[in-house]
Design a protein around this motif. Structure first.
Motif: not given
Length: 411
Positions: A159-186
């Motif tokens: 369901m959530y497959r990817t063919g790429e090596v995943m990279r870490d990022a502090a934030a990412f953008e989806v449909l023009g909205v910037r979202i913080d990439n934090w863990s629950m602990t953080e």
């Protein structure tokens, strides 16, 4: 290098299932193994993993890394590791296995290709402690239970497959909205610091429904992009991240966060105010959370049925209560807009917009079973409970969101 397998044998059933999985799903792997064996390619390498407190094992993995586990199935067939068990840990990640917290429990069983903790981490449930997942597995590791973990893991990967090596990022953008990439602990740690330092911090959550609304409403999109913290919530965000090759650190939804946040506040003597919901819902949710969180101080509760344009009395009541955290549950986009318009008047360090969160803790609606959450299908449970209210959001909204992110991030 030690390759001892003393005291740990791999069940025959694991080896049979691994062989079947290889035959059914990995013609590409078998072709690559053959090409490497005859020197035509160089796809694989050996990497050292812990097999016990004082045992290590060199196992075959893809050179480019990523999340593909197919080469490890070969190691199961050889009897070198289990198909299901505690998480495999590379020596490169933790040099001394015995130094790990709860190490003895973790290595009480042979590490496996699939693990309960990794299954839950795959869809962002990693705030469930690894030792709790290990204990749950050790208490129920019969063939049927192990097979269920394999099936759910394969489904989640598909369901959530990817063919790429995943990279870490502090934030990412989806449909023009910037979202913080934090863990629950953080996330919890940063909210706690904002409370302690009395720094004004506003927290929103972004899920597929949020982004569908913002896609159609530029003013709402601006509101989301101007908030202090926007956290990733739900399986739709996971799909969007994987299309971009971004490793999401966690599924940070308010329902999972609230009890953890209440524990943090209780430990530090903090307080929380509940604003929103139907009459009696906020107060019932607050009482239930007080019962399960000794030491939690509820500064006050108010329902969400008030004049949003003339609410001086509501703001005065909140400020008089002096909460450390204000939870606003009015539904999207009303709650975000109300917070944005009135934030400067609220004398509260942390304000969070939490949607229908109070309904769960008032026990008006129930939480999906963990196995559905492992697959990122909690929305189906909500749809079954409230079809009249939720059908448009999920039956129409989810496919529309997937179509939009597909167009935005073509491959």
């Amino acid at each position: 290098m030690k390759n001892s397998t003393q005291g740990k044998t791999v069940p025959v059933s694991d080896r049979i299932v691994a062989a079947l999985l290889l035959l059914l799903t990995s013609p590409v792997l078998l072709s690559r193994l053959l090409r490497q064996a005859i020197g035509l390619a160089d796809y694989f390498t050996e990497k050292t993993f812990h097999r016990g407190l004082f045992q290590q094992q060199d196992l075959l993995v893809y050179k480019e890394g990523g999340e593909r586990k197919a080469p490890l199935l070969v190691e199961v067939v050889k009897g070198r590791i289990a198909l299901v068990g505690p998480r495999l840990i590379a020596v490169d990640d933790i040099a001394d296995a015995a130094s790990m917290p709860f190490a003895e429990m973790h290595f009480a069983a042979t590490p496996g290709v699939f693990s309960l903790f990794e299954l839950r981490r795959h869809t962002g449930l990693d705030f469930l402690e690894e030792q709790e997942c290990d204990l749950e597995y050790l208490e129920n590791r019969g063939f049927g239970a192990r097979l269920k973990i394999v099936v759910r893991s394969v489904l989640a990967s598909a369901m959530y497959r990817t063919g790429e090596v995943m990279r870490d990022a502090a934030a990412f953008e989806v449909l023009g909205v910037r979202i913080d990439n934090w863990s629950m602990t953080e996330s919890l740690a940063r909210i706690a610091r904002a409370v302690e330092s009395r720094v004004s911090t506003t927290v929103f959550f972004a899920n597929a429904h949020t982004l569908n609304l913002s896609y159609e409403d530029a003013s709402f999109r601006d509101t989301l992009n101007n908030v202090d913290v926007l956290l990733p919530d739900g399986s739709g965000i996971e799909v969007a991240c994987r299309r971009q090759g971004v490793r999401r650190k966690g599924n940070i939804n308010g329902t999972d966060m609230l009890p953890l946040l209440c524990n943090t506040l209780a430990e530090k003597g903090g307080s929380v105010f509940f604003l929103g919901g139907e009459e009696g819902i906020a107060s019932t949710a607050a009482r239930n959370l007080e019962k399960r969180t000794p030491g939690l101080h509820v500064a006050g509760t108010l329902n969400g049925f008030f004049d949003k344009d003339n609410c001086d009395d509501v703001i005065a009541q909140i400020n008089a209560a002096q909460p450390d955290v204000l939870l606003v549950g009015m539904g999207q986009p009303l709650q975000e807009r109300w917070v944005a318009q009135n934030r400067h008047r609220l004398d509260v360090p942390v304000v969070m917009a939490v949607g229908g969160l109070f309904d769960f803790y008032a026990e008006k609606v129930s939480r999906a079973p963990v196995w559905l959450r492992e697959l990122g299908l909690e929305w189906t449970w909500r749809l079954l409970q409230e079809p009249g209210r939720m059908w448009k959001r999920y039956v129409i909204g989810n496919p529309l969101f997937l179509l939009r992110i597909r167009r935005a991030t073509p491959r």
